[in-house]
Enzyme design. Structure first.
Site, PDB file in Angstrom:
ATOM      1  N   GLU A  88       5.880 -12.415  -2.475  1.00 29.58           N
ATOM      2  CA  GLU A  88       7.058 -11.741  -3.028  1.00 29.58           C
ATOM      3  C   GLU A  88       8.194 -12.702  -3.332  1.00 29.58           C
ATOM      4  OE1 GLU A  88       5.371 -10.522  -0.438  1.00 29.58           O
ATOM      5  OE2 GLU A  88       4.720  -8.515  -1.028  1.00 29.58           O
ATOM      6  N   HIS A  92       7.283   0.483   6.630  1.00 31.71           N
ATOM      7  CA  HIS A  92       6.926   0.960   5.286  1.00 31.71           C
ATOM      8  C   HIS A  92       7.708   2.218   4.904  1.00 31.71           C
ATOM      9  CE1 HIS A  92       3.421  -1.655   5.774  1.00 31.71           C
ATOM     10  NE2 HIS A  92       3.035  -1.404   4.547  1.00 31.71           N
TER      11      HIS A  92
END
Ligand SMILES: Cc1ncc(C[n+]2csc(CCOP(=O)(O)OP(=O)(O)O)c2C)c(N)n1
Ligand SMILES: [Mg+2]
Lengths: 356, 332
Positions: free
Chosen positions: A90, A159
């Site tokens: 990322e 998450h």
């Protein structure tokens, strides 16, 4: 339909506008497709956005079609150069997207779960958000990012975050939060066409919801909120999925004769101060509802603006209904207790109006 | 073979326990008894088993989203693990963590982790503690991670740190060929991930991750090196996950049936059984009694998880901090 009309729909089914009932996920993909057709500098990067390749032919399989199948089918239309699957890096690919934006492209990045933004945070904060300013306006960063936030799906602490307030805190970055199929179409198109870096945070709980979407092309001006419901007794301020929660609460309140107005903020930075003050001037009471944790958050920011510019209109203190100051738990009963529920809003409104 | 009888029994029990835990957990998840997302590691039994066979509770491991096999190899209780997946108060984390966050600090298990790559430096930190306390010989750090995670910057930073500080770390890359649907040949720029090791000044080897004896031997060397104060090593364990990336993932969309069949023919548990019977190290009777007791253990684990109570809602506010003077409960 002009932009200003689009900004002011009173919920679905606006008279006389051609359109249809669509799923959030479908209009999201259709909008990406339309923007890629509109401008060939737009391209998409992310993990498994097509997903999988044939070992022998090296052709993309589109097995995942993106997280939650958000980009399914696009690789067949646009090819692997413009629908670019990434390794799990990322920091690297967000940084590369910034570099590509600085040099003339209009990258769109799918960061999958919103929580993963932290892995790329330095690139967003130090490069994407600051380049234009610190280089004295020589350049711009027409970058769009999107990712899925929110609790309620059993994904646990890493998450399920909704900390878009951390992004809104950054000068140089814009943040938008659609709450239905109509708003995601207009906000995603506006984000991609905007010349600044824009992050679109999309609550997971919206993905399979349906709603009315006008056929015609439109953008929603960044920084504008809208009324989802008109009322006179109290203003409920929602953003992202809490705009849905606020509408449910307003229905429950109506049953006991309390007439709530619901505002959907849609944009968090910049955001619509005028709509907040306009509504509070009428209802004189306000509850801000946010799934993000309360410290240094959008809810505290909106409360500060209302206290500053709308103080004289208030009949009661500004109230907030938010998640607790905690990470998101796994157990589903704890998770439901973590998330703002319509009942929490109803209870707060009754308390503030003295109708317990 | 240079493995004691007790160790062989432990290895078989551990691999079979991982296999059956994953199958049972998946079945329960599909029945709706789990509260969330679950990643299975059946097929990948050999790497954690062969590595943790050399460890004690004083050694530390870092784990991943696919962490059940690591937990079981490190000696965690399968009932408390199942209860955690079911979100119950008796779960390993009181129902707060779920499948992706099972941990047991009393067993040297630093936690499963939902952020790809995020646990890698934790094992480096555990090794740093050991070095600072002068107990490298009895406390090493093992970092488990996947082929996908090997593309995270944090792995590279961690390898360099471990190497320049000469820390007792084992980087254990479980290369199962895929990260979600993405094949490792697409995402990793070298044929083998272990080729990275050379660049950071540590030995790196490729190991057959379907052969627990090969894993055991390679891990033995790396761990002995770490315990002797000679610094980190890198093991790349070529392995395969039998099921989807997570419980609802359909592998037929991105893996060929021939490939799946091929790896099943290498099955780590069957390979173990063949080897020990050929070399007359364990009897079929013994193997069966181990399987039977694991089957019973799984029935007990499910029963325990099903019958355990839900956590009290008030626990939502517990353990955000050790100490905090403002209310956590929020603004309702
Ligand atoms: C920082 C981050 N990016 C992306 C993800 C989503 N994700 C979860 S597992 C996974 C694939 C991991 O692949 P690998 O490291 O090979 O482990 P495996 O699943 O094969 O065991 C991805 C992309 C994540 N959890 N965290
Ligand atoms: Mg993998």
């Amino acid at each position: 339909m002009t932009t200003s009309q689009a900004n002011n729909p009173l919920g679905p089914g606006y008279e006389g506008v051609a359109g249809s009932e669509m799923r959030f996920r479908d209009i999201f993909r259709d909008t990406l497709r339309a923007e890629m057709n509109r401008d060939e500098d737009v391209f998409l990067m992310g993990e498994d956005i097509s997903g999988g390749f044939d070992k022998d032919t090296k052709e993309p399989l589109d097995a995942w079609g993106g997280p939650f199948a958000a980009t399914k089918g696009l690789v067949q239309e646009f090819g692997v150069e413009r629908i670019r699957d990434t390794p799990i890096s990322e920091a690297g690919f967000v940084g590369a997207a910034v570099g590509s934006a600085l040099t003339g492209m209009r990258p769109v990045v799918d960061l999958m779960y919103f929580d993963f933004v932290t892995v790329a945070f330095d690139q967003l904060l130090s490069n994407a958000a600051k380049s234009r300013y610190m280089f004295g306006g020589q350049t711009k960063v027409p970058l769009t990012l999107f990712a899925r936030s929110g609790a309620g799906t059993g994904h646990a602490a890493q998450h399920s975050e909704s900390f878009y307030s951390m992004l809104a805190h950054i000068p140089g970055l814009k943040v938008v939060v659609p709450s239905d199929p109509y708003s995601v179409k207009g906000l995603l198109a506006a984000a991609i066409r905007d010349d600044d870096p824009v992050f679109l945070v999309n609550d997971k709980k919206l993905i399979n919801l349906t709603g009315f979407v006008p056929d015609e092309e439109y953008v929603i001006e960044l920084g504008k909120g809208r009324y989802m419901r008109r009322g006179t007794d109290v203003t409920l301020v929602g953003m992202s999925y809490t705009s849905v929660v606020c509408q449910k609460a307003a229905e429950q309140l109506a049953e006991s004769g309390i007439d709530a107005e619901v505002i959907d903020m849609m944009s968090l930075s910049p955001f619509d101060e005028d709509i907040l003050i306009e509504s509070v001037a009428k209802t004189n009471n306000v509850v801000i509802v946010d799934e993000d944790t309360p410290r240094a958050s959008m809810s505290s920011e909106f409360a500060a603006v209302i206290a500053d510019k709308g103080f004289d209109h208030l009949d009661s203190p500004v109230k907030r209904v938010t998640s607790p100051h905690s990470p998101v738990p796994y157990n589903s009963a704890l998770e439901q207790a973590f998330m703002p529920q319509p009942e929490d809003i109803v209870k707060t409104v009754r308390g503030m109006l003295g109708r317990d | 073979m240079d493995i004691s009888k007790e160790k062989l029994e432990w290895i078989y029990t551990t691999m079979y326990r991982i296999r059956r835990f994953e199958e049972t957990m998946l079945e329960q998840t599909l029945k709706g008894n789990s509260m969330g997302v679950a990643h299975t590691s059946d097929g990948q039994e050999a790497p954690p088993t062969g590595i943790c066979a050399h460890l004690t509770d004083k050694d530390w491991i870092g784990s991943t989203h696919r962490g059940h096999g690591h937990c079981i190899s490190k000696g965690l209780d399968t009932s408390a693990m199942m209860a955690e997946v079911f979100g119950k108060s008796t779960g390993q984390c009181g129902g707060k963590g779920g499948s992706m966050h099972i941990s047991d600090f009393s067993k040297g298990m630093l936690g499963a982790n939902g952020i790809v790559g995020a646990s890698i430096p934790l094992a480096v930190g555990a090794a740093l503690t050991a070095k600072l306390k002068g107990i490298e010989n009895e406390s090493v750090g093992v970092s488990f991670f996947g082929d996908g995670a090997s593309s995270q910057g944090v792995l590279h930073e961690s390898m360099n740190l471990a190497s320049v500080w000469k820390l007792p770390v084992i980087f254990a890359c479980e290369n199962n060929g895929y990260a979600e649907a993405t094949p490792s040949w697409y995402a990793v720029s070298t044929e083998d991930v272990s080729a990275r090791a050379e660049g950071y000044g540590m030995p790196g080897v490729v190991v057959d991750g379907m052969d627990v004896f090969a894993v055991y031997d390679a891990a033995g060397e790396a761990i002995a090196r770490a315990r002797a104060g000679e610094g980190p090593s890198f093991l790349e364990l070529k392995t395969y996950r039998y099921h989807g990336h997570f419980h609802a993932d359909d592998t037929s969309k991105y893996r060929k049936p021939e490939e799946e069949e091929y790896y099943k023919s290498l099955d780590a548990i069957k390979h173990f059984e063949r080897t020990v019977s050929k070399q007359k190290l364990m009897t079929e009777k013994k193997l069966k009694s181990i399987r039977d007791s694991v089957e019973q253990e799984m029935l007990d684990a499910v029963e325990f998880a099903l019958s355990s109570p839900m956590p009290e809602i008030s626990t939502l506010y517990d353990d955000v901090y050790v100490n905090y003077s403002n209310p956590i409960a929020g603004l309702r």
